[in-house]
Design a protein around this motif. Sequence first.
Motif, PDB file in Angstrom:
ATOM      1  N   PHE A 140      48.924  48.181 -97.998  1.00 20.86           N
ATOM      2  CA  PHE A 140      49.221  49.539 -98.529  1.00 20.86           C
ATOM      3  C   PHE A 140      49.535  49.577 -99.822  1.00 20.86           C
ATOM      4  CE2 PHE A 140      49.488  49.264 -93.836  1.00 20.86           C
ATOM      5  CZ  PHE A 140      49.188  50.596 -93.334  1.00 20.86           C
ATOM      6  N   TYR A 141      50.240  48.764-100.544  1.00 17.42           N
ATOM      7  CA  TYR A 141      50.585  48.930-101.963  1.00 17.42           C
ATOM      8  C   TYR A 141      49.221  48.950-102.617  1.00 17.42           C
ATOM      9  CZ  TYR A 141      50.509  46.549-106.512  1.00 17.42           C
ATOM     10  OH  TYR A 141      50.562  46.368-107.755  1.00 17.42           O
ATOM     11  N   GLY A 142      48.157  48.159-102.300  1.00 17.58           N
ATOM     12  CA  GLY A 142      46.846  48.279-103.000  1.00 17.58           C
ATOM     13  C   GLY A 142      46.302  49.650-102.786  1.00 17.58           C
ATOM     14  N   LEU A 172      44.750  55.079-104.798  1.00 13.28           N
ATOM     15  CA  LEU A 172      44.651  56.546-104.623  1.00 13.28           C
ATOM     16  C   LEU A 172      45.399  57.002-106.042  1.00 13.28           C
ATOM     17  CD1 LEU A 172      45.256  56.831-100.871  1.00 13.28           C
ATOM     18  CD2 LEU A 172      43.320  57.054-102.103  1.00 13.28           C
ATOM     19  N   LEU A 173      46.355  56.712-106.670  1.00 17.64           N
ATOM     20  CA  LEU A 173      47.054  57.225-107.835  1.00 17.64           C
ATOM     21  C   LEU A 173      46.292  57.035-109.227  1.00 17.64           C
ATOM     22  CD1 LEU A 173      50.652  56.346-107.042  1.00 17.64           C
ATOM     23  CD2 LEU A 173      49.529  58.661-106.756  1.00 17.64           C
ATOM     24  N   SER A 213      42.342  47.572-105.436  1.00 18.62           N
ATOM     25  CA  SER A 213      41.657  47.408-104.060  1.00 18.62           C
ATOM     26  C   SER A 213      41.428  45.856-103.861  1.00 18.62           C
ATOM     27  CB  SER A 213      40.089  48.029-104.262  1.00 18.62           C
ATOM     28  OG  SER A 213      39.478  47.808-102.879  1.00 18.62           O
ATOM     29  N   ILE A 214      41.436  45.025-104.910  1.00 19.20           N
ATOM     30  CA  ILE A 214      41.499  43.507-104.488  1.00 19.20           C
ATOM     31  C   ILE A 214      42.723  43.004-103.935  1.00 19.20           C
ATOM     32  CG2 ILE A 214      41.506  41.466-105.512  1.00 19.20           C
ATOM     33  CD1 ILE A 214      39.491  42.438-107.885  1.00 19.20           C
ATOM     34  N   VAL A 215      44.033  43.736-104.411  1.00 19.09           N
ATOM     35  CA  VAL A 215      45.043  43.268-103.825  1.00 19.09           C
ATOM     36  C   VAL A 215      45.222  43.838-102.238  1.00 19.09           C
ATOM     37  CG1 VAL A 215      47.855  43.540-103.788  1.00 19.09           C
ATOM     38  CG2 VAL A 215      46.324  43.557-106.029  1.00 19.09           C
ATOM     39  N   ASN A 216      44.640  44.977-101.994  1.00 15.30           N
ATOM     40  CA  ASN A 216      44.427  45.585-100.673  1.00 15.30           C
ATOM     41  C   ASN A 216      43.814  44.636 -99.904  1.00 15.30           C
ATOM     42  OD1 ASN A 216      42.122  47.360 -99.248  1.00 15.30           O
ATOM     43  ND2 ASN A 216      43.945  48.005 -98.555  1.00 15.30           N
ATOM     44  N   GLN A 217      42.560  44.367-100.164  1.00 17.33           N
ATOM     45  CA  GLN A 217      41.656  43.381 -99.429  1.00 17.33           C
ATOM     46  C   GLN A 217      42.149  41.971 -99.179  1.00 17.33           C
ATOM     47  OE1 GLN A 217      38.183  44.485 -98.135  1.00 17.33           O
ATOM     48  NE2 GLN A 217      39.710  46.019 -98.346  1.00 17.33           N
ATOM     49  N   VAL A 218      42.862  41.286-100.255  1.00 12.36           N
ATOM     50  CA  VAL A 218      43.259  40.056 -99.925  1.00 12.36           C
ATOM     51  C   VAL A 218      44.639  40.301 -99.130  1.00 12.36           C
ATOM     52  CG1 VAL A 218      44.935  38.458-101.221  1.00 12.36           C
ATOM     53  CG2 VAL A 218      42.875  39.242-102.328  1.00 12.36           C
ATOM     54  N   VAL A 237      50.763  45.505 -85.825  1.00 11.86           N
ATOM     55  CA  VAL A 237      50.004  45.165 -86.934  1.00 11.86           C
ATOM     56  C   VAL A 237      48.576  45.725 -86.636  1.00 11.86           C
ATOM     57  CG1 VAL A 237      48.596  42.876 -87.735  1.00 11.86           C
ATOM     58  CG2 VAL A 237      51.325  43.088 -87.003  1.00 11.86           C
ATOM     59  N   TRP A 238      48.057  45.794 -85.463  1.00 15.80           N
ATOM     60  CA  TRP A 238      46.857  46.151 -85.192  1.00 15.80           C
ATOM     61  C   TRP A 238      46.709  47.782 -85.569  1.00 15.80           C
ATOM     62  CZ3 TRP A 238      45.039  50.189 -81.840  1.00 15.80           C
ATOM     63  CH2 TRP A 238      43.692  50.335 -81.583  1.00 15.80           C
ATOM     64  N   LEU A 239      47.632  48.491 -85.404  1.00 15.12           N
ATOM     65  CA  LEU A 239      47.724  49.870 -85.684  1.00 15.12           C
ATOM     66  C   LEU A 239      47.744  49.977 -87.173  1.00 15.12           C
ATOM     67  CD1 LEU A 239      50.082  51.366 -83.222  1.00 15.12           C
ATOM     68  CD2 LEU A 239      47.658  51.832 -83.388  1.00 15.12           C
ATOM     69  N   LEU A 240      48.397  49.255 -87.912  1.00 20.90           N
ATOM     70  CA  LEU A 240      48.615  49.174 -89.382  1.00 20.90           C
ATOM     71  C   LEU A 240      47.464  48.760 -90.234  1.00 20.90           C
ATOM     72  CD1 LEU A 240      52.302  47.955 -89.963  1.00 20.90           C
ATOM     73  CD2 LEU A 240      51.618  50.143 -90.244  1.00 20.90           C
ATOM     74  N   LEU A 241      46.723  47.729 -89.534  1.00 17.55           N
ATOM     75  CA  LEU A 241      45.460  47.385 -89.941  1.00 17.55           C
ATOM     76  C   LEU A 241      44.371  48.554 -89.962  1.00 17.55           C
ATOM     77  CD1 LEU A 241      45.266  43.624 -89.046  1.00 17.55           C
ATOM     78  CD2 LEU A 241      45.784  44.424 -91.356  1.00 17.55           C
ATOM     79  N   LEU A 242      44.347  49.069 -88.812  1.00 17.88           N
ATOM     80  CA  LEU A 242      43.632  50.488 -88.426  1.00 17.88           C
ATOM     81  C   LEU A 242      43.795  51.553 -89.384  1.00 17.88           C
ATOM     82  CD1 LEU A 242      41.278  50.787 -86.067  1.00 17.88           C
ATOM     83  CD2 LEU A 242      42.919  51.897 -84.939  1.00 17.88           C
ATOM     84  N   ALA A 243      45.090  51.633 -89.823  1.00 16.44           N
ATOM     85  CA  ALA A 243      45.119  52.902 -90.539  1.00 16.44           C
ATOM     86  C   ALA A 243      44.843  52.297 -92.084  1.00 16.44           C
ATOM     87  CB  ALA A 243      46.776  52.960 -90.591  1.00 16.44           C
ATOM     88  N   ALA A 244      45.208  51.219 -92.376  1.00 14.43           N
ATOM     89  CA  ALA A 244      44.668  50.784 -93.840  1.00 14.43           C
ATOM     90  C   ALA A 244      43.117  50.697 -93.786  1.00 14.43           C
ATOM     91  CB  ALA A 244      45.269  49.290 -93.665  1.00 14.43           C
ATOM     92  N   SER A 245      42.465  50.525 -92.814  1.00 15.73           N
ATOM     93  CA  SER A 245      40.877  50.582 -92.777  1.00 15.73           C
ATOM     94  C   SER A 245      40.606  51.966 -93.387  1.00 15.73           C
ATOM     95  CB  SER A 245      40.401  50.197 -91.469  1.00 15.73           C
ATOM     96  OG  SER A 245      40.726  48.824 -91.090  1.00 15.73           O
ATOM     97  N   ALA A 246      41.190  53.011 -92.823  1.00 18.11           N
ATOM     98  CA  ALA A 246      40.951  54.326 -93.255  1.00 18.11           C
ATOM     99  C   ALA A 246      41.297  54.684 -94.806  1.00 18.11           C
ATOM    100  CB  ALA A 246      41.752  55.267 -92.259  1.00 18.11           C
ATOM    101  N   GLY A 247      42.160  53.919 -95.147  1.00 17.30           N
ATOM    102  CA  GLY A 247      42.732  53.987 -96.600  1.00 17.30           C
ATOM    103  C   GLY A 247      41.908  53.550 -97.664  1.00 17.30           C
TER     104      GLY A 247
END
Length: 567
Positions: free
Chosen positions: A257-259, A264-265, A276-281, A380-390
């Motif tokens: 979520f940091y990434g 976005l900013l 985005s690298i931080v996000n994917q890692v 964890v599953w819900l957060l990863l799902l939300a992160a996929s949208a992000g």
Amino acid sequence: MMTDLPLPPALVPPALVMVLGAFFIPALKGTARRNLLLGLPLATLALVWLVPDGVALPVGFLDLALDPVHATAEGRLFATVFAIMAFTGGLYAMHQARTLELVAAYVYAGSAIGVTFAGDLVTLFVFWELMAIGSTVVIFAAGTDAAARAAFRYLLVHLLGGVVLMAGIVAHWAATGSLAVQALEPNSLGTALMLIGILVNAGAPPLSAWIADAYPEASPSGTVFLSAFTTKTAVFALLVIFPGAEILIWIGLYMVFYGIIYALLENDMRRILAYSIVNQVGFMVCAIGIGTELALNGAAAHAFAHIIYKALLLMSAGGVLMMTGKRKCTDLGGLFQTMPRTAMHGIIGALAISAFPFTSGFVTKSLETAASAHEGLLVVWLLLLAASAGVFLHAGIKFPWFVFFQKDSGLRPPEPPIETRRAMTLFSGLCIGLGIFPAPLYAILPYPVDYQPYTVEHVVSQLQLLLFAGFAFFVLLKQMKRTLTISLDFDWFYRKFLHELAEEFTVRTAEARDRLEERALDWARRQIRILYAHHGPHGILARTWPTGSMVLWVALMLGCTLLLYVL
């Protein structure tokens, strides 16, 4: 001292070929250099698969049993994609990168492969630090003042991480007597320090900002190389040393979520992709924390696919930078009109990072989310799902929309050089090929794979997720548009605060030194005045005395001496 064990004829350390071969690059020109740039990664890739499983080249050094070439399934997987990355990066860079950058990039890539084949912690550390040197030179080779300053900050962060990692290795060895690269628990001082040292290279909090600080300041080809090795070798190290460490789940989610938020900013297209690298890692670190075979397969597969599609995105952005000299989204737009191929490759990379069906991201990321669901980790599953949208918001839509579409910036640049387009074409083909035919990738994962990504439920749910994320983007398009702003991150502390602190310290110490110098000079002047008063032309010790008076004083002194002798 090396052992006398015979070296098998087919066994040549893969990392050695790339690292040593890099130093022949400056001596060659034209076709010979091109052949070397493309041949070194191919030769290394062949050697990666020729090294037999297990201990291949044991070495004794200072009473330590080292294992510098130790083939494992995880190491072979990462070494394979590192060699592919070096080949494609060399193709992309050969006609626009400086010689210094090419040499450093190949040393960097070879060192990353050395880490994946390290069977002991000493060898791992040596290649780890060689990577830090190589990557620092890659940044510096851009030749700008901003790159030089970024390279210095980058080196400081990685020297800090290296010191912590080495302290952990020494403490672990002192406590256990073992230097083997194996699964450990971060429950002792040594292993905890090792974990922290590895997480620095992974871009974990609070030292995440070095990626967005340093990577965008490199040359277009330098950024492509940088995106592939440092963070992914950290993922490899976490995968083989700390699988199942629960703390990694929450560190990974923070990174995810940091990434997203910072991407976005951001207004700079290459900083968007760096965040985005931080996000994917973060996805990979979270999966390693889950620690099941499915999760570890997901982290490894995601790392493999991520290196390819993130390099593709940065190649597309680099092509834009090469041809326009601009990198801010507010200065770009409408480039699809004269750069349609670059735009197409950027869109393919954006779809792959967003896990769009029939791309590599779809068949790799889903292993991680499925692992969290299978373990009953609902949050964890819900957060990863939300992160996929992000991810779809910042990398899947924002990057291609603001760079290639949105407003017409009036820029009409041509396509980048042919080698650049060929490199992008190769990685675009891999993104789609792995998405349609994932079986070859699944076959080389660390554990047997019993997973089918193309189920109706998975395809429909992912399309729904991406559809609603895209809808939200265009509904909130006015808010998504960026302005000329600066995003403050933790790097402010060592870019600004620590810099100001150092300057203040310098001023204060200079003032203290001046005061001490003045006091010392005053004391010296006083001593000189005293000496002058006694020994100067008018001093008491400089006056002339009558001879008779001096004879009298000498007689008295001799008489006193005689009296003392008698007594």
